[in-house]
Design a protein around this motif. Structure first.
Motif: not given
Length: 268
Positions: A20-24, A29-33, A150, A152
């Motif tokens: 999972q990659l978290d974007l803030e 905001s979004r989490s990509w699998q 992540s 940010k």
């Protein structure tokens, strides 16, 4: 139950893990699998010449990073954080480029894993920031974070960490201030200074001593150019900074900043 899931994965070709990659990014905001990114409409196969981490040509399935940075403006600042504590401080403008030096997010397919970075070590995945035509933008090795967890949007470094600032009496174009900009680009991903910074990777470069205080003569410059030429050990991770990445004049300004900050110690 776990054994049955593993057997099913092996029999039917399902991925054995989903990263999972978290974007803030402020308002977005979004989490990509992994699976989602591998199906992204802008994904393509790219070839990276002399990959910074693998030291050879590599091919990746990758998405232009700009396609993921919704709402990010060129004058903003980002931080890419890796699973090992590496925290790359990144001006947004180069990441948004569609021409010249272009940033990509390479995605490791669990069905076709990348090689380890060295014998017995993990790969650069599951997510790795790579660049096509990096010479066009003087892209530093520290701008190639791997094992990214992540990304940010952050306030600029100078706002977040005033303990890094040179003497405010200096003019904006003073070589020390130029060295500070080079420090942010090339050093802050791994090192703190005066206890300031988000990296959890390398030693502090001012507390208790600045390297300018224990490296004599030109040895600090030699160390930055080729760390293994002065200190050899198998687990060393600091890359060398060639003249193509850090020209001699820039190297002098970077060392000048470190010398200046040796007189501005702030205990964390």
């Amino acid at each position: 139950m776990k054994a049955l899931i593993l057997l099913a994965a092996l029999l039917f070709g399902a991925p054995l893990y989903a990263a999972q990659l978290d974007l803030e990014l402020g308002d977005y905001s979004r989490s990509w699998q992994t699976e989602e990114l591998l199906k992204h409409p802008q994904i393509e196969t790219i070839t990276i010449k002399k990959d910074v981490s693998y030291k050879r040509d590599m091919s990746y399935r990758a998405v232009p990073l700009a396609a993921l940075l919704h709402g990010v403006k060129p004058d903003q600042h980002l931080q890419a954080v890796a699973s090992d504590g590496f925290a790359a401080e990144l001006a947004a403008a180069p990441l948004l480029n569609a021409h010249g030096a272009r940033a990509w997010l390479a995605i490791e397919d669990p069905a076709q894993p990348w090689p380890g970075l060295s014998a017995g070590n993990h790969s650069a995945g599951p997510f790795y920031m790579v660049w096509t035509d990096p010479q066009a933008g003087s892209i530093s090795p520290e701008q190639w974070p791997f094992q990214v967890a992540s990304i940010k949007r952050m306030a600029p470094v100078a706002e977040r960490f005033p303990a890094l600032l040179p003497d405010p009496a200096l003019k904006a174009d003073d070589p020390v201030n130029q060295g500070f900009a080079l420090f942010q680009k090339n050093c802050l991903a791994c090192h703190r200074l005066n206890g300031a910074g988000d990296a959890q990777f390398g030693p502090d470069l001012n507390i208790p001593f600045s390297p300018t205080e224990y490296f004599g003569g030109e040895f600090l410059q030699r160390y930055i150019r080729d760390p293994q030429s002065l200190r050899q050990w198998p687990q060393a991770k600091m890359p060398g900074f060639s003249a193509a990445v850090l020209p001699d004049g820039d190297l002098e300004m970077l060392v000048g900043y470190l010398k200046h900050m040796a007189g501005r110690k702030v205990k964390p």
